[in-house]
Design a protein around this motif. Structure first.
Motif, PDB file in Angstrom:
ATOM      1  N   ALA A  95       0.837  -1.207   0.000  1.00 41.34           N
ATOM      2  CA  ALA A  95       0.000   0.000   0.000  1.00 41.34           C
ATOM      3  C   ALA A  95       0.868   1.251   0.000  1.00 41.34           C
ATOM      4  O   ALA A  95       0.629   2.192  -0.760  1.00 41.34           O
ATOM      5  N   LYS A  96       1.891   1.244   0.834  1.00 40.69           N
ATOM      6  CA  LYS A  96       2.775   2.407   0.929  1.00 40.69           C
ATOM      7  C   LYS A  96       3.475   2.671  -0.406  1.00 40.69           C
ATOM      8  O   LYS A  96       3.518   3.802  -0.894  1.00 40.69           O
ATOM      9  N   PHE A  97       3.989   1.610  -1.016  1.00 43.78           N
ATOM     10  CA  PHE A  97       4.669   1.758  -2.309  1.00 43.78           C
ATOM     11  C   PHE A  97       3.699   2.154  -3.421  1.00 43.78           C
ATOM     12  O   PHE A  97       4.111   2.717  -4.428  1.00 43.78           O
ATOM     13  N   MET A  98       2.417   1.828  -3.250  1.00 47.45           N
ATOM     14  CA  MET A  98       1.407   2.232  -4.237  1.00 47.45           C
ATOM     15  C   MET A  98       0.970   3.680  -4.023  1.00 47.45           C
ATOM     16  O   MET A  98       0.120   4.192  -4.762  1.00 47.45           O
ATOM     17  N   GLY A  99       1.497   4.321  -2.981  1.00 45.94           N
ATOM     18  CA  GLY A  99       1.154   5.709  -2.716  1.00 45.94           C
ATOM     19  C   GLY A  99      -0.139   5.883  -1.924  1.00 45.94           C
ATOM     20  O   GLY A  99      -0.683   6.992  -1.847  1.00 45.94           O
ATOM     21  N   LYS A 100      -0.651   4.804  -1.320  1.00 46.45           N
ATOM     22  CA  LYS A 100      -1.880   4.905  -0.513  1.00 46.45           C
ATOM     23  C   LYS A 100      -1.509   5.346   0.901  1.00 46.45           C
ATOM     24  O   LYS A 100      -0.509   4.885   1.452  1.00 46.45           O
ATOM     25  N   LYS A 101      -2.339   6.212   1.457  1.00 49.57           N
ATOM     26  CA  LYS A 101      -2.052   6.751   2.799  1.00 49.57           C
ATOM     27  C   LYS A 101      -2.808   5.984   3.875  1.00 49.57           C
ATOM     28  O   LYS A 101      -2.616   6.208   5.072  1.00 49.57           O
ATOM     29  N   ARG A 102      -3.723   5.126   3.451  1.00 53.70           N
ATOM     30  CA  ARG A 102      -4.659   4.535   4.397  1.00 53.70           C
ATOM     31  C   ARG A 102      -4.871   3.062   4.091  1.00 53.70           C
ATOM     32  O   ARG A 102      -4.936   2.680   2.913  1.00 53.70           O
ATOM     33  N   ILE A 103      -4.967   2.248   5.153  1.00 50.66           N
ATOM     34  CA  ILE A 103      -5.332   0.841   4.974  1.00 50.66           C
ATOM     35  C   ILE A 103      -6.590   0.555   5.791  1.00 50.66           C
ATOM     36  O   ILE A 103      -6.775   1.099   6.879  1.00 50.66           O
TER      37      ILE A 103
END
Ligand SMILES: *Cc1c(COP(=O)(O)O)cnc(C)c1O
Length: 389
Positions: A95-103
């Motif tokens: 998620a972090k590498f995909m640029g998402k800020k939230r899980i």
């Protein structure tokens, strides 16, 4: 066909989620070959999670059972106390590498919620967990842990207030927030590409087992035994042995109180092909195709379906699927605690119970590896309430 394991798997989801699944597939395929992603994954597995976990020869249990050598793969020693960390940490990093800020995640017993909260905190991601309100009451300690770890916990009181409702709410959230949110699924279930992603993150288990048993015994084991709820610890323990035809792969489902409908969580034994949570797989159903609630003494195995790749491995005869009853699992729980000084999760105790049954058939020259998916501290209340000790 893309996204299928034989006839099983696929992505049976509302139209609005298709772009999100396509993005996830594309990004995952890119990142699994990305050196920096792999370097950071290794770092968190080793220095934060405690990998590699030991492969431990259970000498006293082997003696007591009088058959094959029993080895335990100690996923119970991983950070968080179960194999769930492998997947939660892997997907959070994705998620972090995909640029998402939230899980976001859904959780039934709370174990996956805690693993997700651990991973979110470690990476500085906003974390939100959906849990049925009834489950939240039953698993109050896990709710506290998640909050302590900085996650927001949404207790869903709709319907029965259990996992089903929590999944619906999480999906609703994701449909409206996919731009900045990754939905972190907790087992090898759900629509493609989740079953493949989760299996890949868990396959570190069999990669290590293979290396470790070769070093200790100079050969492959005769059998690898793992419990099967959604099926992630079992897929992880099986995966790198699939092409080694001499190794029996044995998945143990929860037989609960018996094999009649509603008393167990054994879709690979009493289920039919159906669609649940976005995938075609084996589901416990009535004659009209309605999903029947599952039951098990162990919350982590209490699920009416199973990952599609297990349905496939069963259909081609590569893996065997069986069950252990509640009371057999409890007996194995007590036996391992007293004999080896290890308190196993009730889930893992199902695998142990079945290993005991086949230890003599496989014989003294044989080697059985039991995947000890988690530790049993969380199950003490269940055991105490039975009045055994
Ligand atoms: C959640 C859990 C399981 C069941 O999940 P799988 O996806 O089937 O592995 C098994 N063991 C433990 C300790 C768990 O926490």
């Amino acid at each position: 066909m893309k996204g299928f394991f034989g006839e099983f798997g696929g992505y049976y989801v509302p139209e609005v989620l298709i772009p999100a699944l396509e993005e996830l597939e594309k990004e995952y395929n890119r990142l699994k070959k990305d050196e920096e992603f792999q370097r950071q994954l290794d770092h968190y597995m080793k220095n934060f999670g405690g990998r590699p976990t030991p492969l431990y020869f259970a000498a006293r249990l082997t003696d007591k059972w009088g058959g094959a050598k029993i080895y335990l793969k100690r996923e119970d020693l991983l950070h968080g106390g179960a194999h769930k960390f492998n997947n939660a940490m892997g997907q959070a990093l994705l998620a972090k590498f995909m640029g998402k800020k939230r899980i976001i995640a859904e959780t039934g017993a709370g174990q996956h919620g805690v693993a997700t909260a651990i991973s979110g905190a470690a990476l500085g991601l906003e974390t939100e967990i959906y849990m049925g309100s009834k489950d939240g009451e039953r698993q109050a300690v896990n709710v506290k842990k998640m909050k302590l770890l900085g996650a927001k916990v949404n207790l869903v009181s709709k319907g029965n207030g259990t996992l089903k409702e929590a999944i619906n709410e999480a999906l609703r959230d994701w449909a409206g927030s996919v731009e900045y949110t990754h939905y972190l699924i907790g087992s090898v279930v759900g629509p493609y590409p989740y079953p493949e992603i989760v299996r890949d993150f868990q396959s570190v288990i069999s990669r290590e087992i293979k290396e470790q048993i070769n070093k200790i015994e100079g050969r492959l084991p005769d059998a690898v035994v793992a419990c099967v709820g959604g099926g992630s610890n079992a897929m992880g323990a099986f995966y790198n042995f699939i092409n080694d035809k001499s190794v029996r792969l044995i998945g143990v489902q929860a037989g609960g109180k018996g094999l009649d409908l509603g008393n167990n969580s054994a879709p690979l034994i009493i289920g039919n092909t159906g669609i649940l949570h976005g995938a075609k797989t084996k589901v416990i159903q009535d004659e009209n195709g309605n999903t029947i609630d599952s039951y098990s003494i162990s919350a982590g195995l209490d699920y009416p379906a199973v990952g599609p790749e297990h349905a496939y491995l069963q259909s081609i005869g590569r893996a065997e699927y069986t069950y252990a009853l509640d009371n057999e699992a409890v007996e194995a729980f007590l036996e391992l605690s007293k004999t080896e000084g290890i308190i196993p999760a009730l889930e893992s105790s199902h695998a142990l119970a079945y290993a005991k049954k086949i230890a003599n058939d496989i014989g003294k020259d044989g080697i059985i590896i039991v995947n000890l998916s988690g530790r049993g501290d969380k199950d003490l209340d269940t055991i105490m309430k039975m009045g055994i000790i």
